[in-house]
Design a protein around this motif. Sequence first.
Motif, PDB file in Angstrom:
ATOM      1  N   ARG B  64      47.219  55.536  27.006  1.00  0.00           N
ATOM      2  CA  ARG B  64      46.479  55.351  28.252  1.00  0.00           C
ATOM      3  C   ARG B  64      46.917  56.406  29.269  1.00  0.00           C
ATOM      4  O   ARG B  64      48.096  56.636  29.476  1.00  0.00           O
ATOM      5  CB  ARG B  64      46.751  53.946  28.817  1.00  0.00           C
ATOM      6  CG  ARG B  64      45.945  53.655  30.079  1.00  0.00           C
ATOM      7  CD  ARG B  64      46.274  52.288  30.670  1.00  0.00           C
ATOM      8  NE  ARG B  64      45.696  52.201  32.012  1.00  0.00           N
ATOM      9  CZ  ARG B  64      46.084  51.347  32.944  1.00  0.00           C
ATOM     10  NH1 ARG B  64      47.067  50.505  32.694  1.00  0.00           N
ATOM     11  NH2 ARG B  64      45.519  51.328  34.123  1.00  0.00           N
ATOM     12  N   LYS B 149      42.786  46.609  38.041  1.00  0.00           N
ATOM     13  CA  LYS B 149      42.043  45.675  37.186  1.00  0.00           C
ATOM     14  C   LYS B 149      41.294  44.646  38.012  1.00  0.00           C
ATOM     15  O   LYS B 149      40.139  44.335  37.756  1.00  0.00           O
ATOM     16  CB  LYS B 149      43.009  44.899  36.274  1.00  0.00           C
ATOM     17  CG  LYS B 149      43.638  45.722  35.198  1.00  0.00           C
ATOM     18  CD  LYS B 149      44.513  44.842  34.307  1.00  0.00           C
ATOM     19  CE  LYS B 149      45.529  45.725  33.609  1.00  0.00           C
ATOM     20  NZ  LYS B 149      46.361  44.993  32.672  1.00  0.00           N
ATOM     21  N   GLU B 195      38.036  59.272  40.148  1.00  0.00           N
ATOM     22  CA  GLU B 195      38.002  59.094  38.697  1.00  0.00           C
ATOM     23  C   GLU B 195      36.571  58.983  38.166  1.00  0.00           C
ATOM     24  O   GLU B 195      36.371  58.805  36.964  1.00  0.00           O
ATOM     25  CB  GLU B 195      38.793  57.838  38.295  1.00  0.00           C
ATOM     26  CG  GLU B 195      40.286  57.920  38.580  1.00  0.00           C
ATOM     27  CD  GLU B 195      41.014  58.836  37.602  1.00  0.00           C
ATOM     28  OE1 GLU B 195      41.026  58.547  36.410  1.00  0.00           O
ATOM     29  OE2 GLU B 195      41.551  59.865  38.060  1.00  0.00           O
ATOM     30  N   LEU B 197      34.375  56.567  38.811  1.00  0.00           N
ATOM     31  CA  LEU B 197      33.986  55.191  38.489  1.00  0.00           C
ATOM     32  C   LEU B 197      32.975  54.629  39.483  1.00  0.00           C
ATOM     33  O   LEU B 197      32.122  53.820  39.113  1.00  0.00           O
ATOM     34  CB  LEU B 197      35.232  54.286  38.469  1.00  0.00           C
ATOM     35  CG  LEU B 197      36.295  54.620  37.405  1.00  0.00           C
ATOM     36  CD1 LEU B 197      37.562  53.808  37.646  1.00  0.00           C
ATOM     37  CD2 LEU B 197      35.746  54.341  36.019  1.00  0.00           C
ATOM     38  N   ASP B 209      30.025  53.834  36.610  1.00  0.00           N
ATOM     39  CA  ASP B 209      30.395  53.763  35.198  1.00  0.00           C
ATOM     40  C   ASP B 209      30.881  52.353  34.853  1.00  0.00           C
ATOM     41  O   ASP B 209      32.087  52.111  34.685  1.00  0.00           O
ATOM     42  CB  ASP B 209      31.499  54.803  34.924  1.00  0.00           C
ATOM     43  CG  ASP B 209      31.673  55.084  33.442  1.00  0.00           C
ATOM     44  OD1 ASP B 209      31.334  54.204  32.621  1.00  0.00           O
ATOM     45  OD2 ASP B 209      32.161  56.178  33.100  1.00  0.00           O
ATOM     46  N   ASP B 211      30.857  50.670  32.190  1.00  0.00           N
ATOM     47  CA  ASP B 211      31.591  50.530  30.927  1.00  0.00           C
ATOM     48  C   ASP B 211      33.079  50.791  31.114  1.00  0.00           C
ATOM     49  O   ASP B 211      33.927  50.040  30.627  1.00  0.00           O
ATOM     50  CB  ASP B 211      31.038  51.503  29.869  1.00  0.00           C
ATOM     51  CG  ASP B 211      29.631  51.103  29.425  1.00  0.00           C
ATOM     52  OD1 ASP B 211      29.217  49.967  29.731  1.00  0.00           O
ATOM     53  OD2 ASP B 211      28.949  51.937  28.795  1.00  0.00           O
ATOM     54  N   ARG B 212      33.387  51.866  31.840  1.00  0.00           N
ATOM     55  CA  ARG B 212      34.813  52.171  32.064  1.00  0.00           C
ATOM     56  C   ARG B 212      35.444  51.147  33.010  1.00  0.00           C
ATOM     57  O   ARG B 212      36.627  50.813  32.873  1.00  0.00           O
ATOM     58  CB  ARG B 212      34.991  53.592  32.597  1.00  0.00           C
ATOM     59  CG  ARG B 212      35.036  54.631  31.453  1.00  0.00           C
ATOM     60  CD  ARG B 212      35.094  56.058  31.985  1.00  0.00           C
ATOM     61  NE  ARG B 212      36.285  56.331  32.760  1.00  0.00           N
ATOM     62  CZ  ARG B 212      36.320  57.134  33.834  1.00  0.00           C
ATOM     63  NH1 ARG B 212      35.218  57.736  34.250  1.00  0.00           N
ATOM     64  NH2 ARG B 212      37.447  57.347  34.471  1.00  0.00           N
ATOM     65  N   GLN B 214      34.604  48.042  33.090  1.00  0.00           N
ATOM     66  CA  GLN B 214      34.800  46.883  32.223  1.00  0.00           C
ATOM     67  C   GLN B 214      36.071  47.052  31.381  1.00  0.00           C
ATOM     68  O   GLN B 214      36.885  46.125  31.264  1.00  0.00           O
ATOM     69  CB  GLN B 214      33.576  46.719  31.290  1.00  0.00           C
ATOM     70  CG  GLN B 214      33.562  45.407  30.510  1.00  0.00           C
ATOM     71  CD  GLN B 214      33.405  44.193  31.422  1.00  0.00           C
ATOM     72  OE1 GLN B 214      32.534  44.186  32.280  1.00  0.00           O
ATOM     73  NE2 GLN B 214      34.264  43.205  31.254  1.00  0.00           N
ATOM     74  N   ALA B 215      36.235  48.253  30.835  1.00  0.00           N
ATOM     75  CA  ALA B 215      37.427  48.536  30.015  1.00  0.00           C
ATOM     76  C   ALA B 215      38.695  48.386  30.853  1.00  0.00           C
ATOM     77  O   ALA B 215      39.699  47.837  30.407  1.00  0.00           O
ATOM     78  CB  ALA B 215      37.331  49.948  29.432  1.00  0.00           C
ATOM     79  N   LEU B 216      38.614  48.845  32.101  1.00  0.00           N
ATOM     80  CA  LEU B 216      39.758  48.751  33.000  1.00  0.00           C
ATOM     81  C   LEU B 216      40.055  47.279  33.320  1.00  0.00           C
ATOM     82  O   LEU B 216      41.213  46.853  33.294  1.00  0.00           O
ATOM     83  CB  LEU B 216      39.429  49.524  34.287  1.00  0.00           C
ATOM     84  CG  LEU B 216      40.524  49.725  35.309  1.00  0.00           C
ATOM     85  CD1 LEU B 216      41.716  50.427  34.685  1.00  0.00           C
ATOM     86  CD2 LEU B 216      39.994  50.555  36.477  1.00  0.00           C
ATOM     87  N   ASP B 219      41.717  45.613  30.373  1.00  0.00           N
ATOM     88  CA  ASP B 219      42.852  46.359  29.809  1.00  0.00           C
ATOM     89  C   ASP B 219      44.089  45.478  29.610  1.00  0.00           C
ATOM     90  O   ASP B 219      44.457  44.723  30.469  1.00  0.00           O
ATOM     91  CB  ASP B 219      43.183  47.536  30.729  1.00  0.00           C
ATOM     92  CG  ASP B 219      44.158  48.496  30.075  1.00  0.00           C
ATOM     93  OD1 ASP B 219      44.274  48.468  28.841  1.00  0.00           O
ATOM     94  OD2 ASP B 219      44.792  49.267  30.815  1.00  0.00           O
TER      95      ASP B 219
END
Lengths: 219, 219
Positions: B64, B149, B195, B197, B209, B211-212, B214-216, B219
């Motif tokens: 990461r 997050k 970043e 986002l 973004d 998707d990113r 959501q990933a964050l 995490d």
Amino acid sequence: MEFSEYFPVWDKLTPVQQQMLADNATLRAVPKGTVVHNGSADCIGFLLVRTGQLRVYILSDEGREVTLYRLFPRDLCVMSASCILRGLQYDVTIEAEKDTEFWQIPAQRYKALMEESAPVANYTNEVMTTHFSDVMWLIEQILWKSFDKRLAAFLLEESALEGSPTLKTTHETIGHHLGSPREVVTRMLRYFQDEGLVKLSRGSVTLLDPDRLQALAED
Amino acid sequence: MEFSEYFPVWDKLTPVQQQMLADNATLRAVPKGTVVHNGSADCIGFLLVRTGQLRVYILSDEGREVTLYRLFPRDLCVMSASCILRGLQYDVTIEAEKDTEFWQIPAQRYKALMEESAPVANYTNEVMTTHFSDVMWLIEQILWKSFDKRLAAFLLEESALEGSPTLKTTHETIGHHLGSPREVVTRMLRYFQDEGLVKLSRGSVTLLDPDRLQALAED
């Protein structure tokens, strides 16, 4: 003045600069447990430790303390002068861990000295860089990789297996078990020792405070 | 020499010092994506950005990436000269985020200049302090308090509720929901914007973004 023996770049100052410091450095004595500095709003100046020990730590929302570093005799404390360190807004708490004596130099006086003296500026820079490096290492290992938890858990397991608080093992062996370089193990064990969790000797690690190690492992 | 316009303390140098810098600063151009510096063993010297953008980040064991800060035109990069910063052993990676031009000054030359010039030493100290402060803030918010997050999750929830990628809300309101001061919300939203986002406008936050984000959040 005795201050001169504790300030590493004293000999590189002009007589006028030496006199200014001698006139402005105030010796203070505080008992163990005194909170010397608390947060970035607080700007008591640069501190030069004469005797004793200061602990610099941060506090999480949940009240968990993480010790960033300690200051011993001859160490300079820059975080207590955050108001004049442009850009520094980071909140730390500084506490006397033993009865401590230190010289306190008003932030503006020290700043004026830094501005005219390259040796003082470079010395201060070096102190800052060292603390920066220590803090980054620690935060990376503790907060990111949870290496402190993993090491605490490992020490407790080994101690239970051997039925003894003293483990006959090398840092390299511990590193193999945890998948970490020996240097990282050594540094974290020293951190644990400073925190009173273990005692290190050649070829052995003794658990001094299993309860706190357990709390750390489960944190 | 154009370098003089980019180096903030140029006017405070002696003619000899200016000549030394002019003789030793090499202009380099690297394409977007170039890794300029990698880890503490690598010591390419001090970099002064002329055009473009450098990103300084750390990499966890799990791969990461966490962006520590970015360097823009006129910014000095000190981490690339870690070998001469006594005590600094912290590993960062520096990557060109756009096509970038920078002057590269050999570490030993710059160090010699710092040792004789208080303005250069203080300027370098200020850069270091600012980065230290940024990094501490970020690591505390991200690694300790997981504020990134929580903010990502909140933005996604609000966006789902409103059925729109654009939220009409103030940073203060977000802060109330998350129990954080407005300044912390603003700073993390700007970090998200850097970043890629989100996009910030007066009175609104647009999710660029999901998707990113959501990933964050997961995490």
